[in-house]
Design a protein around this motif. Structure first.
Motif, short mmCIF file in Angstrom:
data_model
loop_
_atom_site.label_atom_id
_atom_site.label_comp_id
_atom_site.label_asym_id
_atom_site.label_seq_id
_atom_site.Cartn_x
_atom_site.Cartn_y
_atom_site.Cartn_z
N GLY A 1 -10.33 4.78 6.27
CA GLY A 1 -9.57 5.60 5.35
C GLY A 1 -10.31 5.97 4.08
N SER A 2 -11.38 5.27 3.75
CA SER A 2 -12.18 5.63 2.58
C SER A 2 -13.02 6.86 2.89
N TRP A 3 -13.62 7.46 1.86
CA TRP A 3 -14.39 8.66 2.09
C TRP A 3 -15.60 8.72 1.17
N TYR B 1 -18.03 -3.77 4.51
CA TYR B 1 -17.19 -3.91 3.32
C TYR B 1 -15.94 -3.06 3.52
N PRO B 2 -14.95 -3.55 4.29
CA PRO B 2 -13.74 -2.75 4.56
C PRO B 2 -12.99 -2.41 3.28
N ALA B 3 -12.33 -1.26 3.31
CA ALA B 3 -11.64 -0.74 2.13
C ALA B 3 -10.57 -1.72 1.62
N ALA B 4 -9.76 -2.26 2.52
CA ALA B 4 -8.68 -3.16 2.10
C ALA B 4 -9.24 -4.42 1.44
N ASP B 5 -10.37 -4.92 1.92
CA ASP B 5 -10.97 -6.12 1.32
C ASP B 5 -11.50 -5.83 -0.08
N LEU B 6 -12.02 -4.63 -0.29
CA LEU B 6 -12.50 -4.27 -1.62
C LEU B 6 -11.34 -4.12 -2.61
N TYR C 1 7.89 -16.41 -8.27
CA TYR C 1 8.57 -16.02 -7.05
C TYR C 1 7.58 -16.03 -5.87
N LYS C 2 8.11 -16.36 -4.69
CA LYS C 2 7.32 -16.16 -3.49
C LYS C 2 7.18 -14.66 -3.25
N ALA C 3 5.97 -14.23 -2.98
CA ALA C 3 5.72 -12.79 -2.91
C ALA C 3 4.94 -12.44 -1.66
N THR C 4 5.18 -11.24 -1.19
CA THR C 4 4.44 -10.68 -0.07
C THR C 4 3.71 -9.43 -0.57
N THR C 5 2.40 -9.41 -0.37
CA THR C 5 1.59 -8.29 -0.84
C THR C 5 1.09 -7.48 0.34
N SER C 6 1.20 -6.18 0.24
CA SER C 6 0.67 -5.30 1.28
C SER C 6 -0.21 -4.24 0.65
N ILE C 7 -1.31 -3.90 1.33
CA ILE C 7 -2.26 -2.89 0.87
C ILE C 7 -2.36 -1.81 1.94
N ASP C 8 -2.03 -0.60 1.59
CA ASP C 8 -2.13 0.54 2.51
C ASP C 8 -3.15 1.53 1.97
N VAL C 9 -4.22 1.74 2.71
CA VAL C 9 -5.23 2.71 2.32
C VAL C 9 -4.69 4.10 2.60
N ILE C 10 -4.72 4.95 1.58
CA ILE C 10 -4.20 6.31 1.68
C ILE C 10 -5.26 7.19 2.34
N THR C 11 -4.87 7.89 3.38
CA THR C 11 -5.84 8.69 4.14
C THR C 11 -5.63 10.19 3.97
N ASN C 12 -4.72 10.60 3.10
CA ASN C 12 -4.54 12.03 2.85
C ASN C 12 -5.79 12.61 2.19
N ASP C 13 -6.17 13.81 2.59
CA ASP C 13 -7.33 14.44 1.99
C ASP C 13 -7.04 14.77 0.53
N PRO C 14 -8.00 14.50 -0.38
CA PRO C 14 -7.78 14.80 -1.79
C PRO C 14 -7.76 16.31 -2.02
N TRP D 1 -18.99 -13.32 -2.90
CA TRP D 1 -18.23 -12.50 -1.96
C TRP D 1 -19.21 -11.75 -1.06
N ARG D 2 -19.29 -12.19 0.20
CA ARG D 2 -20.15 -11.54 1.20
C ARG D 2 -21.58 -11.37 0.71
N GLY D 3 -22.10 -12.44 0.11
CA GLY D 3 -23.48 -12.43 -0.35
C GLY D 3 -23.69 -11.77 -1.70
N LEU D 4 -22.62 -11.33 -2.35
CA LEU D 4 -22.71 -10.67 -3.65
C LEU D 4 -22.00 -11.52 -4.71
N LEU D 5 -22.48 -11.46 -5.94
CA LEU D 5 -21.85 -12.17 -7.05
C LEU D 5 -20.98 -11.20 -7.83
#
Length: 451
Positions: free
Chosen positions: A251-253, A294-299, A438-451, A128-132
């Motif tokens: 959205g990551s921090w 290394y985008p957050a959603a890809d990780l 089942y056929k499925a649709t997956t969505s990933i939303d990065v949460i951007t609220n401050d901890p 994955w992107r040059g990493l094992l």
């Protein structure tokens, strides 16, 4: 009535060494390798007995292929294809004494030779992107309830007292793409996973990306892991307080754990099918600090590969062992059996990767472990492919069977893990377990609220 005769030629080692083989898998663990291990560990017999040390090593390995058989029955499998040869017929006592003479050291040394990532050309699916991507986790295995084992291994407490069998804890470091074993350790169940992980850190290297669950998100472990040069992608408890140093565009921090800068990703994952939606929140930490590379959603998507080790443990405990307790009744015997089990698993995985590599673009995940195991058993019984011809066939009979029975594309998991014992008259998790796809649709939303 017309008849046809089939003549088969079997080539094996000569004399008392004839029974020492593993069918076609012998090509991956050849006589020379076993002899070298025996010499290194000083377990080569001083005189050639009816059960030479090399033969006993293959007996122990074959015992893992036929986990439902006693060693007398395993011996019968090894010699079934050697009719006409003067092979011995040892008693159960003789086989036990031979295993005790051998000890666990040769199996440990053999595992050290065979462990490691499988060589594969499937770069796109394994790297994955040059990493094992590699994964670490632990599991429990039951051992025989004998007085000798109880001196080392303990029983777990249950509601009605102690469990039926003492247990050991096995922790392994695996490659995600091929599920081959890089390293493994085992101890009594009183030793925790994190203590074992500190020892497994010896096998991490720069260029690896370690995936792990929340149990491994401890400051001292993160320090030990990163000291090896490997990168990390570990799940973290959502309630853990982490300082926000800088917010990235994806959205990551940026934060810090144990004096080490890490990137924190909080995401909400939803899977929608015709039966409804399943939503879960994840918090991941990673040492990959560049959000553009290394985008957050890809990780978050990559982290799903952490479950590969659960599949590997299923193959070890359910497919090979069939849910059975280890047969060894002494700690040294348990040591032998665990390393033999890991060796056989590694050999089967290597044979599967060799097969899928013969078809460019074929994902190693499509290879069936059960198919490979059953094909390897058949080759042992027929003593087939023990000694390779001058032209090496990397696919072999095992690989041909694997390629002829490829698995479909992996379905999406929409529910948490469920335990269901095969052929059990008891319901593991309620009367209605929906196993449809089942056929499925997956969505990933990065949460951007401050901890």
């Amino acid at each position: 009535m017309d008849q046809i005769a089939i003549t088969r030629t079997v080539t094996v080692a000569a004399g008392p060494f004839a029974a020492g083989h593993l069918g076609e898998l012998t090509r991956l663990v050849p006589f020379e390798m076993v002899d070298d291990v025996l010499a290194t560990t000083r377990r080569t017999q001083r005189r050639v007995r009816l059960l030479p040390a090399r033969v006993v090593v293959y007996l122990l390995l074959a015992g893992c292929l036929f986990a439902d058989c006693g060693y007398r029955q395993v011996w019968a499998k090894l010699v079934a294809g050697l009719r006409g040869l003067p092979v011995p017929d040892p008693s159960g006592s003789a086989l036990r004494q031979a295993r005790q003479r051998l000890g666990p050291a040769p199996l440990r040394a053999l595992f050290d030779l065979l462990r490691g990532p499988a060589a594969t050309g499937a770069v796109a699916t394994v790297w994955w992107r040059g990493l094992l991507p590699v994964v670490i986790d632990g599991t429990m295995i039951a051992v025989a309830d004998s007085p000798a084992n109880l001196h080392r291994y303990v029983k777990h407490r249950c509601n009605n007292g102690g469990s039926g069998y003492p247990t050991l804890r096995l922790s392994a470091l695996l490659t995600c793409g091929t599920r081959t074993v890089i390293d493994a350790v085992f101890d009594p169940s009183t030793t925790g996973e994190t203590a074992q992980a500190e020892r497994l850190a010896r096998s991490l290297r720069a260029g690896m990306l370690l995936l792990a669950d929340r149990n491994y998100c401890a400051a001292d472990l993160i320090t030990a892991f990163t000291a090896t040069g490997a990168n990390l992608l570990i799940r973290c408890k959502t309630g853990r307080r982490l300082p926000l140093i800088h917010r990235y565009r994806d959205g990551s921090w940026l934060s810090v754990i144990g004096g080490r800068h890490v990137r924190v990703i909080e995401a909400r994952i939803s899977i929608t099918t015709t039966t409804g939606s399943h939503i879960g929140d994840y918090r991941l930490i990673t040492t990959l600090l560049d959000p553009s590379r290394y985008p957050a959603a890809d990780l978050v998507t990559l982290y799903h590969q952490r479950w590969e080790i659960e599949t590997a443990y299923l193959e070890l405990k359910s497919t090979i062992l069939g849910g059975r307790v280890l047969r060894a009744r002494t700690p040294d015997g348990v040591d032998q059996e665990i390393h033999a089990l890991l060796i056989v698993y590694q050999l089967l995985r290597t044979a599967m990767v060799d097969a899928t590599d013969s078809q460019p673009g074929l994902d190693p995940d499509r290879a069936s472990f059960t198919t490979a195991l059953n094909a390897a058993r058949d080759q042992v019984v027929h003593a087939a492919g023990v000694i390779a011809d001058t032209v090496i066939d990397l696919v072999g009979a095992i690989g041909e069977r694997v390629l002829a029975n490829l698995l479909p594309e992996r379905r999406i998991r929409t529910k948490s893990r469920m335990i269901k014992r095969s052929n059990s008259k008891y319901q593991a998790r309620g009367p209605n377990i929906d196993r449809r796809t089942y056929k499925a649709t997956t969505s990933i939303d990065v949460i951007t609220n401050d901890p």
